[in-house]
Design an enzyme around this catalytic site. Structure first.
Site, PDB file in Angstrom:
ATOM      1  N   ARG A  77      46.198  38.097  31.947  1.00 33.13           N
ATOM      2  CA  ARG A  77      45.930  39.238  32.905  1.00 33.13           C
ATOM      3  C   ARG A  77      46.065  38.770  34.395  1.00 33.13           C
ATOM      4  O   ARG A  77      46.628  37.736  34.841  1.00 33.13           O
ATOM      5  CB  ARG A  77      44.641  39.486  32.748  1.00 33.13           C
ATOM      6  N   GLY A 103      43.661  29.458  35.934  1.00 28.32           N
ATOM      7  CA  GLY A 103      42.595  28.936  36.846  1.00 28.32           C
ATOM      8  C   GLY A 103      41.276  29.405  36.537  1.00 28.32           C
ATOM      9  O   GLY A 103      41.066  30.790  36.030  1.00 28.32           O
ATOM     10  N   ASN A 162      35.187  26.772  51.190  1.00 27.98           N
ATOM     11  CA  ASN A 162      34.476  27.863  50.987  1.00 27.98           C
ATOM     12  C   ASN A 162      33.052  27.690  50.461  1.00 27.98           C
ATOM     13  O   ASN A 162      32.950  26.883  49.332  1.00 27.98           O
ATOM     14  CB  ASN A 162      35.301  28.833  50.055  1.00 27.98           C
ATOM     15  N   TYR A 196      35.687  24.358  43.123  1.00 26.05           N
ATOM     16  CA  TYR A 196      36.974  25.054  43.090  1.00 26.05           C
ATOM     17  C   TYR A 196      38.071  24.565  44.218  1.00 26.05           C
ATOM     18  O   TYR A 196      39.100  24.143  44.190  1.00 26.05           O
ATOM     19  CB  TYR A 196      36.573  26.717  43.485  1.00 26.05           C
TER      20      TYR A 196
HETATM   21  P1  NAD Z   1      41.984  35.775  36.461  1.00 23.86           P
HETATM   22  O1  NAD Z   1      40.721  35.179  35.948  1.00 23.86           O
HETATM   23  O2  NAD Z   1      42.158  37.297  36.329  1.00 23.86           O
HETATM   24  O3  NAD Z   1      43.275  35.118  35.104  1.00 23.86           O
HETATM   25  C1  NAD Z   1      43.293  33.822  34.724  1.00 23.86           C
HETATM   26  C2  NAD Z   1      44.113  33.495  33.503  1.00 23.86           C
HETATM   27  O4  NAD Z   1      43.898  32.206  33.220  1.00 23.86           O
HETATM   28  C3  NAD Z   1      42.968  34.373  32.389  1.00 23.86           C
HETATM   29  O5  NAD Z   1      44.101  35.099  31.519  1.00 23.86           O
HETATM   30  C4  NAD Z   1      42.453  33.191  31.539  1.00 23.86           C
HETATM   31  O6  NAD Z   1      42.293  33.513  30.057  1.00 23.86           O
HETATM   32  C5  NAD Z   1      43.529  32.006  31.748  1.00 23.86           C
HETATM   33  N1  NAD Z   1      43.112  30.711  31.462  1.00 23.86           N
HETATM   34  C6  NAD Z   1      41.654  30.192  31.995  1.00 23.86           C
HETATM   35  N2  NAD Z   1      41.351  28.995  31.398  1.00 23.86           N
HETATM   36  C7  NAD Z   1      42.560  28.743  30.667  1.00 23.86           C
HETATM   37  C8  NAD Z   1      42.981  27.591  30.047  1.00 23.86           C
HETATM   38  N3  NAD Z   1      42.061  26.644  29.919  1.00 23.86           N
HETATM   39  N4  NAD Z   1      44.111  27.768  29.295  1.00 23.86           N
HETATM   40  C9  NAD Z   1      44.966  28.724  29.344  1.00 23.86           C
HETATM   41  N5  NAD Z   1      44.751  29.788  30.104  1.00 23.86           N
HETATM   42  C10 NAD Z   1      43.547  29.859  30.754  1.00 23.86           C
HETATM   43  O7  NAD Z   1      42.612  35.229  37.412  1.00 23.86           O
HETATM   44  P2  NAD Z   1      43.496  35.461  38.870  1.00 23.86           P
HETATM   45  O8  NAD Z   1      42.531  36.194  39.789  1.00 23.86           O
HETATM   46  O9  NAD Z   1      44.714  36.255  38.137  1.00 23.86           O
HETATM   47  O10 NAD Z   1      43.857  34.016  39.166  1.00 23.86           O
HETATM   48  C11 NAD Z   1      45.022  33.465  38.778  1.00 23.86           C
HETATM   49  C12 NAD Z   1      45.127  32.134  39.630  1.00 23.86           C
HETATM   50  O11 NAD Z   1      45.252  32.564  40.988  1.00 23.86           O
HETATM   51  C13 NAD Z   1      44.074  31.136  39.462  1.00 23.86           C
HETATM   52  O12 NAD Z   1      44.494  29.741  39.478  1.00 23.86           O
HETATM   53  C14 NAD Z   1      42.961  31.441  40.620  1.00 23.86           C
HETATM   54  O13 NAD Z   1      42.527  30.156  41.098  1.00 23.86           O
HETATM   55  C15 NAD Z   1      44.327  31.736  41.934  1.00 23.86           C
HETATM   56  N6  NAD Z   1      43.805  32.401  42.756  1.00 23.86           N
HETATM   57  C16 NAD Z   1      43.358  33.656  42.528  1.00 23.86           C
HETATM   58  C17 NAD Z   1      42.781  34.321  43.765  1.00 23.86           C
HETATM   59  C18 NAD Z   1      42.386  35.908  43.710  1.00 23.86           C
HETATM   60  O14 NAD Z   1      41.917  36.351  44.561  1.00 23.86           O
HETATM   61  N7  NAD Z   1      42.382  36.251  42.625  1.00 23.86           N
HETATM   62  C19 NAD Z   1      42.775  33.629  44.974  1.00 23.86           C
HETATM   63  C20 NAD Z   1      43.273  32.430  45.165  1.00 23.86           C
HETATM   64  C21 NAD Z   1      43.636  31.699  44.077  1.00 23.86           C
END
Ligand code: NAD
Length: 449
Positions: free
Chosen positions: A222, A292, A349, A355
């Site tokens: 996702r 993440g 943050n 994080y």
């Molecule tokens: P999300 O929570 O929507 O999706 C994360 C996905 O990672 C999920 O499908 C989850 O099941 C999977 N996951 C978690 N732990 C896992 C594991 N141990 N093994 C395999 N899969 C695992 O998050 P997102 O918002 O899509 O973020 C994706 C990445 O971008 C992350 O690394 C997050 O830290 C980074 N990020 C997001 C944002 C934001 O604004 N959304 C900002 C900065 C960084």
């Protein structure tokens, strides 16, 4: 997940927003709206690189102007690579200023310069005036990005000494920054440190440039991971999506939608890298460490389990997987590894010490791994998203979320596809000269800017 304010500010409340001087975010032009704008590009600078790029643009079908004009423009390219003294910046800077009012919506300013040394570790013979000039070019670009309006952006391409200004990755960086794929990248210097990489045309980079490449994307069920998987597949890659068994149904849906393969695996498993190598069974050309998690708490209230799980997923697993994949000989030729950092890992943050430690860790990891992957023609980079509209950020308190959207120069959150486009660019064969760096995709969020 919907940004209602942006809809209202471009609809029924447009006049009120203008009268009150409120933020007026503009819907950004993205790749699905067309790769490049059609108005002419103004190329400023009198040196050899400016001449070379005027020709490169012409060869790629762009209309080019070499002198300030009253016509509407889609972009301004400004070459500071030959500037020696801070006073050398003024002529071109003022010419950029004169061209700004002629720029159309979602246009681009791209500043070309040579690398300055701003850490205490620098060559002993670094010339202070030259270094001031080079860093000055980046400073002007960052401030200009804050001044851009109408969905337009300003970015820099910073080229290391010894690397030709028309090296493959400099040209490739131009196509990315000029295109609508960089919609949510602004105020960022993109560093090209080697002449590695294959040359690409503007058209090739906008098309299926990852044909025949195999990509593994973690956390692909996702959010940003699903967008990365879809974007790499759109660009021709065969995708293996990895996610935890609990997300198995969503992963299957995402992978079915793009003709990819689902691999249920928790990346914190001790042998995750070996399992991926064995289950994929083919050379891995692209690995995106996207999975993440956040487990936010003030440090005073932080339980060990929250701290440890964030470090385990966001950085420790990545280090272990990289080592195991290398030991297994799993990489294809010229592999591309891209890891998800965050602006929290740059600026810190409140409530995110765990994080931020993990994401700053990612930035440290890619910087230190570049030489190891260079030995096999590969690159490793990070992308640091700012506020992106996902399920993760939909959980934020309403007011915090609204502020996070508006404190960016583009005055809105980014979309998962914006992060995915930057990753697909870094995964390109033409990006071989970019390694060890972190590219922010944050709309020039004030956080750590
Ligand atoms: P999300 O929570 O929507 O999706 C994360 C996905 O990672 C999920 O499908 C989850 O099941 C999977 N996951 C978690 N732990 C896992 C594991 N141990 N093994 C395999 N899969 C695992 O998050 P997102 O918002 O899509 O973020 C994706 C990445 O971008 C992350 O690394 C997050 O830290 C980074 N990020 C997001 C944002 C934001 O604004 N959304 C900002 C900065 C960084």
């Amino acid at each position: 997940m919907t940004d209602r304010y942006t809809k209202l500010a471009n609809g029924p409340l447009k006049a009120l927003v203008k009268t009150l001087g409120l933020p007026s975010p503009v819907p950004l032009r993205r790749h699905s709206d067309g790769a490049y704008l059609s108005e002419p590009v103004l190329v400023l600078g009198a040196g050899a690189a400016a001449d070379a790029y005027a020709q490169i643009l012409l060869d790629n079908g762009f209309e080019v102007r070499r002198k300030p004009t009253s016509e509407k423009l889609s972009a301004v390219l400004a070459f500071f690579d030959e500037a020696q003294e801070p006073t050398d910046l003024s002529e071109i800077a003022l010419e950029i200023g004169g061209a700004l009012r002629g720029l159309v919506r979602c246009s681009r300013v791209i500043v070309f310069s040579r690398d300055a040394h701003i850490s205490p570790e620098r060559p002993a013979d670094t010339d202070p005036a030259l270094n001031a000039t080079r860093n000055g070019a980046v400073g002007l670009m960052r401030s200009l990005a804050h001044e851009m309006r109408g969905g337009s952006t300003a970015n820099g391409i910073v080229v290391s000494d010894g690397v030709p200004m028309d090296a493959p990755s400099v040209v490739s960086a131009l196509w990315f920054l000029l295109s609508s794929k960089s919609a949510y990248v602004s105020g960022q210097p993109l560093h090209v440190t080697t002449a590695h990489g294959e040359a690409a045309t503007a058209e090739a980079l906008a098309g299926a440039h990852l044909d025949g490449r195999l990509a593994v994307v973690t956390g692909a069920a996702r959010g940003i991971g699903a967008a990365i998987a879809a974007t790499l597949a759109r660009d021709g890659a065969t995708v293996v999506g990895v996610d935890v068994p609990q997300a198995g149904d969503a992963l299957a849906r995402t992978m079915n939608g793009i003709g990819g393969t689902a691999l249920q695996l928790d990346i914190t498993a001790e042998d995750a890298g070996r399992v991926i190598a064995q289950r994929v069974g083919e050379p891995i050309d692209i690995l995106v460490h996207n999975a993440g998690i956040t487990r936010d708490r003030m440090l005073a209230n932080m339980e060990a389990s929250r701290w440890d799980s964030v470090i385990a997923v966001n950085i420790a697993s990545q280090l272990r997987m990289n080592t195991q994949l290398t030991e297994a000989g799993a990489w294809g030729s010229a592999p591309r590894i891209i890891s998800l950092a965050s602006t929290s890992g740059i600026a810190g943050n409140r409530g995110q010490t765990n994080y931020a430690a993990s994401k700053a860790g990612v930035i440290g990891m890619v910087a230190a791994s570049a030489d190891r992957f260079a030995a096999q023609g590969g690159t490793i980079n990070a992308v640091a998203p700012g506020f992106i509209e996902t399920e993760m950020t939909a959980k934020m308190p309403t007011l915090t979320r609204e502020v996070a959207r508006r404190v960016a120069s583009l005055q809105q959150g980014g979309l998962p596809v914006d992060v995915a486009e930057a990753i697909a660019f870094l995964a390109a064969q033409s990006s071989g000269g970019i390694s060890g760096t972190t590219l922010r995709v944050c709309g020039q969020n004030l956080v750590g800017a």
